[in-house]
Design an enzyme around this catalytic site. Structure first.
Site, short mmCIF file in Angstrom:
data_model
loop_
_atom_site.label_atom_id
_atom_site.label_comp_id
_atom_site.label_asym_id
_atom_site.label_seq_id
_atom_site.Cartn_x
_atom_site.Cartn_y
_atom_site.Cartn_z
CE LYS A 72 43.32 79.60 56.06
NZ LYS A 72 44.43 80.53 55.81
N GLY A 135 44.86 84.43 62.91
CA GLY A 135 45.22 83.15 62.29
C GLY A 135 46.45 83.24 61.41
CB ALA A 136 47.37 85.49 58.65
P1 ATR Z 1 43.34 86.35 60.30
O1 ATR Z 1 42.88 84.97 60.66
O2 ATR Z 1 43.14 86.69 58.85
O3 ATR Z 1 44.71 86.66 60.77
P2 ATR Z 1 41.87 87.40 62.53
O4 ATR Z 1 42.13 86.14 63.22
O5 ATR Z 1 40.48 87.93 62.49
O6 ATR Z 1 42.34 87.35 61.01
O7 ATR Z 1 42.85 88.50 63.12
C1 ATR Z 1 42.76 89.81 62.80
C2 ATR Z 1 43.92 90.59 63.42
O8 ATR Z 1 43.69 91.97 63.14
C3 ATR Z 1 44.00 90.46 64.93
O9 ATR Z 1 45.36 90.52 65.28
C4 ATR Z 1 43.25 91.70 65.39
O10 ATR Z 1 43.60 92.16 66.67
P3 ATR Z 1 42.86 91.55 67.99
O11 ATR Z 1 43.49 90.22 68.24
O12 ATR Z 1 43.16 92.53 69.07
O13 ATR Z 1 41.40 91.47 67.67
C5 ATR Z 1 43.69 92.69 64.36
N1 ATR Z 1 42.78 93.83 64.27
C6 ATR Z 1 41.56 93.86 63.69
N2 ATR Z 1 41.01 95.07 63.83
C7 ATR Z 1 41.88 95.84 64.54
C8 ATR Z 1 41.89 97.19 65.02
N3 ATR Z 1 40.86 98.03 64.77
N4 ATR Z 1 42.98 97.62 65.69
C9 ATR Z 1 44.01 96.79 65.94
N5 ATR Z 1 44.06 95.50 65.51
C10 ATR Z 1 43.02 95.03 64.83
#
Ligand code: ATR
Length: 291
Positions: A72, A135-136
Site C-alpha cells: 500500500k 497501516g490501518a
Molecule cells: P495493519 O497494517 O493491518 O494495521 P500492522 O501494520 O502490522 O497491521 O499493525 C499491527 C498493529 O497491531 C500495530 O499497532 C501493532 O503494535 P506495534 O506497533 O507495537 O507492533 C499491534 N499489535 C500486534 N500485536 C500486538 C500485541 N501482541 N500487543 C499489542 N499490540 C500489538
C-alpha cells in the site's frame, strides 16, 4: 461466473499473499448484479516486480486495481497522481486508470466513513480512542481528524509509531487533534462512563488468535459508548464481546471492508452502486466468510 468475451474489462487486486482476499468475491458479485461486463482477479507480484506489475497492468488496459498488504505504501511511486486523502495517509489501496497512468486513492478511510454513516456513528466533536498504530490505524485516525473529532487518543504498544502518526496528522490538520500514548498508559485517559468512541485497528484477536485482545481491563470498556473493531474474522472478537458486556454498542469491520470495495468499484466505473446491490455484495462476502 461472469461471461468473458472480447469486451470484458479487467480489474484485480495486487497483494502478497493474496489467497485469502474476499475482494474478487465482492467485485464479481457487484459486476454480475449490475450486468457489467467486468471481471476481477487476484495478482500476486513479488516485491521486486511491483513497479513492473503496475506498468504492465496499465499497458494491458486494466481498468482498476486494489492494492493490499504489503504494497500500500510501496505502490505510491508507480502512480501518475495521488488523491489528497491517500497522500496524507501515505497509503493507497485503489488505483484508478487515467490517460497518463493510475491515480491512487485510499478507500479504506472512505469505506470506514460510509460504514460510520450507515451505523450513525458520528465523529464530529467526538473523543475517540484508537488502538493500534499500524497501516490501518493511520487511515482511521486521518478520518477522525478530517471529520472533526475533538480529540483522538492513539494507543500503541510501540509508542514511537503512534507518535509518528500523531506528528504527521497534527501537521496536516494544523491542530492538536491526536495524542499519542503507550498502550500501557491507558489509565491516563480521563475515565468517564460512555464518553468515548473506541476503534480497534490492531491485528490482535484476529483468527486464529481469537483469544487475544489489545486491552484486558474490563472496567475500562465502560468508558466506551461505541466500539468498532476493524477485524471481521471473527465478527465477534474478544474486544467486541468485552465492549458489549460493558454496555457499549459494538460493530465489526465487515461493513468497512464492504464499502472500501464498493467505493473502489464506483471510482472505476463512475457510477453510484445502488443500495440493494450493496446489500447483495454484503450477503455474498458474509456467506463466503462462513464457509
Ligand atoms: P495493519 O497494517 O493491518 O494495521 P500492522 O501494520 O502490522 O497491521 O499493525 C499491527 C498493529 O497491531 C500495530 O499497532 C501493532 O503494535 P506495534 O506497533 O507495537 O507492533 C499491534 N499489535 C500486534 N500485536 C500486538 C500485541 N501482541 N500487543 C499489542 N499490540 C500489538
Amino acid at each position: 461466473m461472469n461471461k468473458v468475451d472480447g469486451r470484458t474489462r479487467v480489474c484485480g487486486i495486487i497483494a502478497n499473499p493474496v489467497e485469502h482476499t474476499l475482494s474478487p468475491i465482492l467485485h464479481n458479485a457487484l459486476a454480475q448484479e449490475l450486468g457489467h461486463n467486468l471481471i476481477y482477479v487476484p495478482f500476486k507480484p513479488e516485491a521486486a516486480g511491483l513497479e513492473a506489475a503496475v506498468k504492465g497492468a496499465f499497458a494491458l488496459n486494466i481498468l482498476g486495481l486494489n492494492v493490499s498488504v504489503p504494497y500500500k505504501q510501496e505502490v505510491l511511486k508507480s502512480l501518475a497522481a495521488v488523491d489528497e486523502g491517500a497522500k496524507a495517509i501515505g497509503a493507497v489501496n485503489t488505483l484508478v486508470r487515467t490517460d497518463s497512468g493510475y491515480m491512487g486513492y485510499n478507500t479504506d478511510y472512505l469505506g470506514l466513513r460510509r460504514a460510520f454513516e450507515e451505523e450513525k456513528i458520528a465523529l464530529e466533536g467526538q473523543e475517540v480512542i484508537v488502538f493500534g498504530a499500524g497501516g490501518a490505524s493511520k487511515a482511521v485516525t486521518y478520518l477522525c481528524c478530517k471529520e472533526g473529532a475533538k480529540k483522538v487518543y492513539l494507543l500503541n504498544r510501540t509508542r514511537e509509531k503512534a507518535e509518528e502518526i500523531a506528528k504527521a496528522l497534527n501537521g496536516t490538520f494544523q491542530r492538536d487533534c491526536v495524542c499519542a500514548m503507550q498502550l500501557a498508559e491507558y489509565r491516563e485517559i480521563p475515565y468517564q462512563e460512555k464518553r468515548y468512541l473506541a476503534i480497534q485497528t490492531s491485528s490482535m484477536g484476529m483468527y486464529p488468535n481469537t483469544e487475544q485482545v489489545i486491552l484486558e481491563d474490563r472496567e475500562f470498556y465502560r468508558c466506551f459508548h461505541t466500539a468498532f473493531d476493524l477485524i471481521y474474522t471473527p465478527t465477534r472478537t474478544k474486544f467486541i464481546q468485552l465492549a458489549e458486556a460493558a454496555g457499549a454498542k459494538a460493530y465489526h469491520g465487515l461493513k468497512m471492508l464492504l464499502y472500501q470495495g464498493v467505493i473502489a468499484y464506483e471510482l472505476w466505473n463512475q457510477i453510484a452502486v445502488p443500495d440493494q446491490v450493496v446489500q447483495k455484495g454484503y450477503q455474498v462476502i458474509e456467506k463466503e466468510l462462513q464457509r
